[in-house]
Design an enzyme around this catalytic site. Structure first.
Site, PDB file in Angstrom:
ATOM      1  N   HIS A  96       0.829  -1.166  -0.093  1.00 15.16           N
ATOM      2  CA  HIS A  96       0.082  -0.135  -0.103  1.00 15.16           C
ATOM      3  C   HIS A  96       0.959   1.316  -0.047  1.00 15.16           C
ATOM      4  O   HIS A  96       2.037   1.187   0.301  1.00 15.16           O
ATOM      5  CB  HIS A  96      -0.938  -0.048   1.231  1.00 15.16           C
ATOM      6  CG  HIS A  96      -0.356  -0.023   2.529  1.00 15.16           C
ATOM      7  ND1 HIS A  96       0.280  -1.105   3.237  1.00 15.16           N
ATOM      8  CD2 HIS A  96      -0.018   1.131   3.456  1.00 15.16           C
ATOM      9  CE1 HIS A  96       0.923  -1.017   4.282  1.00 15.16           C
ATOM     10  NE2 HIS A  96       0.539   0.556   4.455  1.00 15.16           N
ATOM     11  N   ASP A  98       0.466   5.067   1.898  1.00 12.72           N
ATOM     12  CA  ASP A  98      -0.379   5.321   2.945  1.00 12.72           C
ATOM     13  C   ASP A  98      -1.344   6.125   2.625  1.00 12.72           C
ATOM     14  O   ASP A  98      -1.312   7.244   1.808  1.00 12.72           O
ATOM     15  CB  ASP A  98       0.431   6.242   4.003  1.00 12.72           C
ATOM     16  CG  ASP A  98       1.509   4.723   5.007  1.00 12.72           C
ATOM     17  OD1 ASP A  98       1.065   4.025   4.912  1.00 12.72           O
ATOM     18  OD2 ASP A  98       2.467   5.240   5.335  1.00 12.72           O
TER      19      ASP A  98
END
Ligand SMILES: O=C(O)CCC(=O)C(=O)O
Length: 265
Positions: A96, A98
């Site tokens: 991911h 953030d």
């Protein structure tokens, strides 16, 4: 003022020794900023920062964000404690960038070691400029102008806050231009990107899977093995990351700060 910057891989990441981040002068800070733009992930060794000092260092990078979903450290809303809540409940063991579901996702994040496990608990980082550069001209042309939907619904549900999903979704370009270097970077991630704009989830999946594979190819990655005293800063505009939960029940505690960024373009 020169600082000692040593690359940690051929793709991204560099180590900086010999600096006390509680006492960095303006010339050293300028050198840190330029190393950050070149290496995307910086590991500062041997730090002994209090939460107040970590927050003060973070503020030199920009305004700190308060996480919209994840709880913060008591008395310090700017710090998110990352603890071992068990492999099944780990929220970060997925690639991911953030809070990419935010209209202005964080420019940078920084994790300070509080306690490292005796083994394991590494963090992977992947250079999204390199991932984009390695795509074919035809694929780059196809991605140009394409936008994708990022959602925090899964994170909200995992935190028992599923009712907040409507507030946490955003459409961003699939390829973003780094606001400071002008370099293009892939900007889709398995943690939060759900579909392309105006396409169904099923229609989006094959191309998203291909871009995720390109984004996390072994030769665009660096694996950080944590040492006591480490503070690692990464650039969310050019890097994705992934915690590795292979440390069983061993205590692993980090304190994260997050610096507000701008809208991806
Ligand atoms: O704990 C880690 O290694 C990574 C934490 C993380 O993914 C995050 O703070 O977003």
């Amino acid at each position: 003022m020169s600082i000692d910057v040593n690359p940690l891989s051929g793709s991204l990441g560099a180590e900086i020794r010999g600096l006390d981040l509680a006492d960095v002068d303006p010339a050293e800070f300028a050198a840190i900023q330029s190393a950050f733009l070149e290496h995307h992930v910086l590991a500062f060794r041997d730090q002994k920062l209090t939460p107040e000092q970590q927050i003060a260092f973070g503020r030199r990078w920009g305004e700190l964000s308060i996480h919209p979903i994840v709880p913060h450290l008591d008395g310090h809303p700017e710090i998110v404690p990352i603890t071992n809540s068990g492999k099944k409940r780990s929220l970060t063991e997925i690639w991911h960038s953030d809070v990419s579901f935010d209209p202005t996702p964080p420019k940078a994040s920084g994790l300070l070691v509080v306690e490292v496990p005796p083994f394991g608990g590494d963090t992977l980082f992947a250079n999204q400029h390199l991932a984009y550069d390695r795509l074919s001209g035809g694929m780059k042309a196809m991605l140009s102008g394409l936008r994708a939907i990022h959602s925090g619904a899964g994170l909200g549900a995992a935190m028992g806050k599923a009712e907040t999903w409507r507030e946490h979704g955003q459409v961003h370009p699939v390829v973003r231009t780094h606001p400071e270097t002008g370099r293009p970077a892939l900007y889709v991630n398995p943690g939060f990107t759900v579909a392309f704009e105006d396409m169904t989830i099923a229609e989006s999946k094959p191309l998203l899977d291909l871009l995720h594979a390109a984004g996390h190819a072994p030769d665009v990655c660096y694996r950080h093995r944590w040492q006591p005293g480490d503070l690692v800063m990464w650039d969310n505009r050019s890097v994705q990351h992934h915690a590795v939960h292979d440390h069983g029940d061993a205590i692993r505690t980090m304190h994260r700060i997050t610096i507000i960024g701008d809208a991806p373009r």
